[in-house]
Motif scaffolding. Structure first.
Motif, mmCIF file in Angstrom:
data_model
loop_
_atom_site.group_PDB
_atom_site.id
_atom_site.type_symbol
_atom_site.label_atom_id
_atom_site.label_comp_id
_atom_site.label_asym_id
_atom_site.label_seq_id
_atom_site.Cartn_x
_atom_site.Cartn_y
_atom_site.Cartn_z
ATOM 1 N N ASP A 14 -18.325 -1.705 49.765
ATOM 2 C CA ASP A 14 -20.189 -1.237 50.506
ATOM 3 C C ASP A 14 -20.233 -3.272 50.723
ATOM 4 N N PRO A 15 -21.120 -3.144 51.402
ATOM 5 C CA PRO A 15 -21.579 -4.538 51.514
ATOM 6 C C PRO A 15 -22.815 -4.433 50.886
ATOM 7 N N THR A 16 -23.535 -3.901 50.475
ATOM 8 C CA THR A 16 -24.727 -3.566 49.667
ATOM 9 C C THR A 16 -23.770 -3.855 47.950
ATOM 10 N N ARG A 17 -22.944 -3.373 47.645
ATOM 11 C CA ARG A 17 -22.769 -3.279 46.286
ATOM 12 C C ARG A 17 -22.125 -5.055 45.996
ATOM 13 N N ASP A 19 -23.170 -7.305 47.748
ATOM 14 C CA ASP A 19 -24.396 -8.810 47.470
ATOM 15 C C ASP A 19 -24.764 -8.162 46.132
ATOM 16 N N MET A 20 -24.982 -7.090 45.723
ATOM 17 C CA MET A 20 -25.042 -6.730 44.211
ATOM 18 C C MET A 20 -24.566 -7.578 43.143
ATOM 19 N N VAL A 21 -22.899 -7.194 43.191
ATOM 20 C CA VAL A 21 -22.431 -8.063 42.792
ATOM 21 C C VAL A 21 -22.266 -9.897 42.446
ATOM 22 N N ALA A 22 -22.587 -9.931 44.354
ATOM 23 C CA ALA A 22 -22.892 -11.495 44.343
ATOM 24 C C ALA A 22 -24.410 -12.335 43.417
ATOM 25 N N ARG A 23 -25.065 -11.198 44.113
ATOM 26 C CA ARG A 23 -26.196 -11.484 43.055
ATOM 27 C C ARG A 23 -26.729 -11.513 41.111
ATOM 28 N N LEU A 24 -25.257 -10.719 40.672
ATOM 29 C CA LEU A 24 -25.366 -10.505 39.228
ATOM 30 C C LEU A 24 -24.233 -11.651 39.006
ATOM 31 N N CYS A 25 -23.967 -11.928 40.046
ATOM 32 C CA CYS A 25 -23.035 -13.638 39.541
ATOM 33 C C CYS A 25 -24.131 -14.646 39.074
ATOM 34 N N VAL A 26 -25.255 -14.729 39.058
ATOM 35 C CA VAL A 26 -26.394 -15.617 38.430
ATOM 36 C C VAL A 26 -26.658 -15.183 37.472
ATOM 37 N N GLY A 27 -26.924 -13.894 37.305
ATOM 38 C CA GLY A 27 -27.273 -14.141 36.021
ATOM 39 C C GLY A 27 -27.433 -12.431 35.645
ATOM 40 N N ASP A 28 -27.767 -11.627 34.995
ATOM 41 C CA ASP A 28 -27.689 -10.062 34.528
ATOM 42 C C ASP A 28 -29.678 -9.698 35.572
ATOM 43 N N ALA A 29 -30.263 -8.854 35.504
ATOM 44 C CA ALA A 29 -30.332 -7.916 36.954
ATOM 45 C C ALA A 29 -31.379 -6.764 35.687
ATOM 46 N N THR A 30 -32.509 -6.286 36.771
ATOM 47 C CA THR A 30 -32.534 -5.058 36.542
ATOM 48 C C THR A 30 -32.418 -4.350 37.753
ATOM 49 N N VAL A 31 -32.565 -2.873 37.634
ATOM 50 C CA VAL A 31 -32.552 -2.089 38.878
ATOM 51 C C VAL A 31 -33.744 -2.718 40.293
ATOM 52 N N GLY A 32 -35.036 -2.776 38.843
ATOM 53 C CA GLY A 32 -36.087 -2.765 40.315
ATOM 54 C C GLY A 32 -35.151 -4.245 41.206
ATOM 55 N N ASP A 33 -35.135 -5.140 40.118
ATOM 56 C CA ASP A 33 -34.694 -6.562 40.467
ATOM 57 C C ASP A 33 -33.686 -6.246 41.851
ATOM 58 N N VAL A 45 -30.451 2.911 44.975
ATOM 59 C CA VAL A 45 -29.596 1.056 44.112
ATOM 60 C C VAL A 45 -29.106 1.298 43.236
ATOM 61 N N SER A 46 -29.741 2.929 42.299
ATOM 62 C CA SER A 46 -29.220 3.132 41.370
ATOM 63 C C SER A 46 -27.709 4.049 41.564
ATOM 64 N N LYS A 47 -27.223 4.704 42.633
ATOM 65 C CA LYS A 47 -27.186 5.167 43.164
ATOM 66 C C LYS A 47 -25.776 4.407 43.400
ATOM 67 N N HIS A 48 -25.487 3.083 43.343
ATOM 68 C CA HIS A 48 -24.168 1.843 43.850
ATOM 69 C C HIS A 48 -24.043 1.323 42.404
ATOM 70 N N LEU A 49 -25.317 0.916 41.454
ATOM 71 C CA LEU A 49 -25.139 0.560 41.044
ATOM 72 C C LEU A 49 -23.862 1.677 39.750
ATOM 73 N N LYS A 50 -24.218 2.276 39.733
ATOM 74 C CA LYS A 50 -23.137 3.766 39.230
ATOM 75 C C LYS A 50 -21.798 3.548 39.506
ATOM 76 N N VAL A 51 -21.702 3.626 41.352
ATOM 77 C CA VAL A 51 -20.096 3.529 41.368
ATOM 78 C C VAL A 51 -19.823 1.523 41.066
ATOM 79 N N LEU A 52 -20.131 0.686 40.672
ATOM 80 C CA LEU A 52 -20.420 0.183 40.615
ATOM 81 C C LEU A 52 -20.130 -0.216 38.735
ATOM 82 N N GLU A 53 -20.955 0.909 37.704
ATOM 83 C CA GLU A 53 -20.295 1.003 37.079
ATOM 84 C C GLU A 53 -19.182 1.875 36.208
ATOM 85 N N ASN A 54 -18.697 2.550 37.646
ATOM 86 C CA ASN A 54 -17.808 3.880 37.174
ATOM 87 C C ASN A 54 -16.540 2.717 37.002
#
Length: 118
Positions: A14-17, A19-33, A45-54
């Motif tokens: 998924d391109p959104t996920r 992108d989130m991974v790319a942004r997290l390469c810079v540093g930790d972020a909150t769900v809101g960020d 976004v929380s659902k996307h993060l759950k997939v990445l977390e799993n």
């Protein structure tokens, strides 16, 4: 999907996920960020993060009131090893093809493995 490698590749499909991974390469972020640049709800976004977390790509911590999302970079080692194995196999095939093509240049014709012209 039971194996982690399949889960990782599926999560990154998924391109959104991605992108989130790319942004997290810079540093930790909150769900809101992480949700800020997207035109979707925080719940999406929380659902996307759950997939990445799993898949083991991210973890969520606790920092007082914040719950920062952290990229688990060691999972990329798993992907890199898998990709490298197949890259090496492909390179070996190309090297064998180079040998065949060089032999064709020398003789002026193609031959099969039995020595006959095709």
């Amino acid at each position: 999907m039971s194996d982690q490698l399949s889960q990782v590749f599926a999560a990154l499909a998924d391109p959104t996920r991605r992108d989130m991974v790319a942004r997290l390469c810079v540093g930790d972020a909150t769900v809101g960020d992480l949700a800020a640049p997207y035109d979707v709800s925080v719940q999406a976004v929380s659902k996307h993060l759950k997939v990445l977390e799993n898949a083991g790509l991210v973890s969520r911590g606790r920092d007082a009131q914040r719950r920062p999302v952290h990229l688990e970079a060691e999972v990329f080692d798993l992907m890199t090893k898998w990709i490298e194995r197949y890259r090496q196999q492909a390179e070996e095939r190309y090297l064998r093809l180079d040998v065949v093509l060089a032999a064709m240049d020398e003789t002026g014709e193609a031959t099969t493995t039995e020595g006959r012209a095709p």
